[in-house]
Design a protein around this motif. Sequence first.
Motif, PDB file in Angstrom:
ATOM      1  N   UNK A 286       0.838  -1.195   0.000  1.00 36.77           N
ATOM      2  CA  UNK A 286       0.000   0.000   0.000  1.00 36.77           C
ATOM      3  C   UNK A 286       0.876   1.249   0.000  1.00 36.77           C
ATOM      4  N   UNK A 287       0.269   2.359  -0.456  1.00 41.72           N
ATOM      5  CA  UNK A 287       1.046   3.568  -0.729  1.00 41.72           C
ATOM      6  C   UNK A 287       1.799   4.088   0.498  1.00 41.72           C
ATOM      7  N   UNK A 288       1.136   4.058   1.653  1.00 41.87           N
ATOM      8  CA  UNK A 288       1.803   4.557   2.862  1.00 41.87           C
ATOM      9  C   UNK A 288       3.005   3.681   3.219  1.00 41.87           C
ATOM     10  N   UNK A 289       2.829   2.375   3.070  1.00 43.91           N
ATOM     11  CA  UNK A 289       3.916   1.451   3.418  1.00 43.91           C
ATOM     12  C   UNK A 289       5.139   1.689   2.533  1.00 43.91           C
ATOM     13  N   UNK A 290       4.904   1.836   1.227  1.00 43.60           N
ATOM     14  CA  UNK A 290       6.019   2.087   0.312  1.00 43.60           C
ATOM     15  C   UNK A 290       6.709   3.402   0.674  1.00 43.60           C
ATOM     16  N   UNK A 291       5.890   4.407   0.967  1.00 47.53           N
ATOM     17  CA  UNK A 291       6.460   5.701   1.332  1.00 47.53           C
ATOM     18  C   UNK A 291       7.404   5.565   2.526  1.00 47.53           C
ATOM     19  N   UNK A 292       6.956   4.849   3.539  1.00 44.29           N
ATOM     20  CA  UNK A 292       7.767   4.698   4.753  1.00 44.29           C
ATOM     21  C   UNK A 292       9.009   3.851   4.491  1.00 44.29           C
ATOM     22  N   UNK A 293       8.917   2.899   3.571  1.00 44.77           N
ATOM     23  CA  UNK A 293      10.105   2.103   3.222  1.00 44.77           C
ATOM     24  C   UNK A 293      11.167   2.979   2.541  1.00 44.77           C
ATOM     25  N   UNK A 294      10.726   3.847   1.608  1.00 42.90           N
ATOM     26  CA  UNK A 294      11.682   4.755   0.969  1.00 42.90           C
ATOM     27  C   UNK A 294      12.362   5.638   2.028  1.00 42.90           C
ATOM     28  N   UNK A 295      11.572   6.134   2.979  1.00 43.82           N
ATOM     29  CA  UNK A 295      12.148   6.986   4.026  1.00 43.82           C
ATOM     30  C   UNK A 295      13.118   6.188   4.901  1.00 43.82           C
ATOM     31  N   UNK A 296      12.708   4.994   5.290  1.00 46.00           N
ATOM     32  CA  UNK A 296      13.577   4.147   6.128  1.00 46.00           C
ATOM     33  C   UNK A 296      14.882   3.830   5.400  1.00 46.00           C
ATOM     34  N   UNK A 297      14.804   3.705   4.080  1.00 45.61           N
ATOM     35  CA  UNK A 297      15.982   3.427   3.263  1.00 45.61           C
ATOM     36  C   UNK A 297      16.967   4.600   3.304  1.00 45.61           C
ATOM     37  N   UNK A 298      16.450   5.815   3.524  1.00 45.71           N
ATOM     38  CA  UNK A 298      17.350   6.960   3.738  1.00 45.71           C
ATOM     39  C   UNK A 298      17.890   6.951   5.172  1.00 45.71           C
ATOM     40  N   UNK A 299      17.006   6.743   6.145  1.00 43.89           N
ATOM     41  CA  UNK A 299      17.477   6.756   7.538  1.00 43.89           C
ATOM     42  C   UNK A 299      18.540   5.689   7.795  1.00 43.89           C
ATOM     43  N   UNK A 300      18.394   4.532   7.173  1.00 41.01           N
ATOM     44  CA  UNK A 300      19.370   3.460   7.446  1.00 41.01           C
ATOM     45  C   UNK A 300      20.748   3.816   6.893  1.00 41.01           C
ATOM     46  N   UNK A 301      20.806   4.800   5.976  1.00 48.12           N
ATOM     47  CA  UNK A 301      22.097   5.210   5.402  1.00 48.12           C
ATOM     48  C   UNK A 301      22.727   6.392   6.139  1.00 48.12           C
ATOM     49  N   UNK A 302      21.970   7.027   7.053  1.00 48.09           N
ATOM     50  CA  UNK A 302      22.446   8.305   7.617  1.00 48.09           C
ATOM     51  C   UNK A 302      23.798   8.241   8.302  1.00 48.09           C
ATOM     52  N   UNK A 303      24.022   7.228   9.119  1.00 44.90           N
ATOM     53  CA  UNK A 303      25.292   7.181   9.856  1.00 44.90           C
ATOM     54  C   UNK A 303      26.462   7.070   8.881  1.00 44.90           C
ATOM     55  N   UNK A 304      26.293   6.248   7.859  1.00 47.14           N
ATOM     56  CA  UNK A 304      27.343   6.082   6.861  1.00 47.14           C
ATOM     57  C   UNK A 304      27.586   7.381   6.100  1.00 47.14           C
ATOM     58  N   UNK A 305      26.498   8.042   5.706  1.00 44.46           N
ATOM     59  CA  UNK A 305      26.660   9.294   4.955  1.00 44.46           C
ATOM     60  C   UNK A 305      27.367  10.345   5.813  1.00 44.46           C
ATOM     61  N   UNK A 306      26.956  10.454   7.075  1.00 48.63           N
ATOM     62  CA  UNK A 306      27.598  11.432   7.976  1.00 48.63           C
ATOM     63  C   UNK A 306      29.076  11.140   8.121  1.00 48.63           C
ATOM     64  N   UNK A 307      29.414   9.870   8.287  1.00 45.22           N
ATOM     65  CA  UNK A 307      30.823   9.498   8.446  1.00 45.22           C
ATOM     66  C   UNK A 307      31.630   9.920   7.221  1.00 45.22           C
ATOM     67  N   UNK A 308      31.100   9.626   6.033  1.00 44.78           N
ATOM     68  CA  UNK A 308      31.811  10.031   4.807  1.00 44.78           C
ATOM     69  C   UNK A 308      32.009  11.543   4.771  1.00 44.78           C
ATOM     70  N   UNK A 309      30.953  12.296   5.036  1.00 40.11           N
ATOM     71  CA  UNK A 309      31.053  13.760   4.953  1.00 40.11           C
ATOM     72  C   UNK A 309      32.079  14.281   5.959  1.00 40.11           C
ATOM     73  N   UNK A 310      32.024  13.744   7.177  1.00 39.45           N
ATOM     74  CA  UNK A 310      32.934  14.234   8.217  1.00 39.45           C
ATOM     75  C   UNK A 310      34.379  13.841   7.944  1.00 39.45           C
ATOM     76  N   UNK A 311      34.560  12.786   7.156  1.00 36.33           N
ATOM     77  CA  UNK A 311      35.924  12.397   6.779  1.00 36.33           C
ATOM     78  C   UNK A 311      36.411  13.184   5.563  1.00 36.33           C
ATOM     79  N   UNK A 312      35.581  14.100   5.090  1.00 36.29           N
ATOM     80  CA  UNK A 312      36.017  14.969   3.995  1.00 36.29           C
ATOM     81  C   UNK A 312      35.577  14.523   2.613  1.00 36.29           C
ATOM     82  N   UNK A 313      34.766  13.464   2.568  1.00 39.57           N
ATOM     83  CA  UNK A 313      34.305  12.979   1.261  1.00 39.57           C
ATOM     84  C   UNK A 313      33.030  13.711   0.842  1.00 39.57           C
TER      85      UNK A 313
END
Length: 212
Positions: free
Chosen positions: A67-94
């Motif tokens: 259902x539409x709400x479920x897909x929406x939340x999965x896309x969002x969760x797919x961003x949240x699950x990447x946040x720590x990795x993205x922050x680490x890259x940015x803080x390391x200068x990448x």
Amino acid sequence: PKSTILQRGAFILLEGCDRTGKSTQAEKLVAALNQRGHQARLWKFPDRTTGIGQMIHGYLAQGKDLNDQTVHLLFSANRWEAMDTLKTHLLQGTTLVVDRYAYSGVAFSAAKGLDLHWCKQPDVGLLAPDVTFFLDMPIEESMKRGGFGDERYEKVALQTKVREIFHALQEPNWQLIDATQAIAAIHDSLVHSSLQVIAAAKDAPLQCNLWA
Ligand code: TMP
Ligand code: MG
């Protein structure tokens, strides 16, 4: 000796409707930045390699219904699950060149009929991009490009709606790019702007305040 403070990388986002050339430009931009001595890497949403990403892929490409709400939340969760990795890259200068983000999340779900305000809430507080390049072109043009229609959302009426909502989501740090231009011309302007953004972002704190 004077201590050196590590300078962070920039969060560069490419957004737009399907078949506007985002992935081509993102790859070329990463290569050009690396060539100029900047550490840069590509990140793509949805990230179809994770467990959540595989559920999203099943929905987009394999006809699995959710259902539409479920897909929406999965896309969002797919961003949240990447946040720590993205922050680490940015803080390391990448510098991160990101192919789609929360603006796609909201534009596609709202185009399907979900409430715009509701759609934004799960992504509130994500890392905010330093710049968003919005690759824009008429849907009739992108339709003519190879592969249009392969995945669930590649339909003219929906893409037209998505484009309208993208325009409504524009923020001050967006740059509108005419995506009907030649690949090389778009590339040159993205490189030029990205170098300025990288220079400006390097001493600025990370902003974890998307839509906050
Ligand atoms: P892609 O073609 O860039 O891999 O994206 C797949 C589709 O998913 C595309 O039609 C846009 C859509 N999408 C959403 O609906 N919500 C989101 O949060 C993202 C990142 C993409
Ligand atoms: Mg696609």
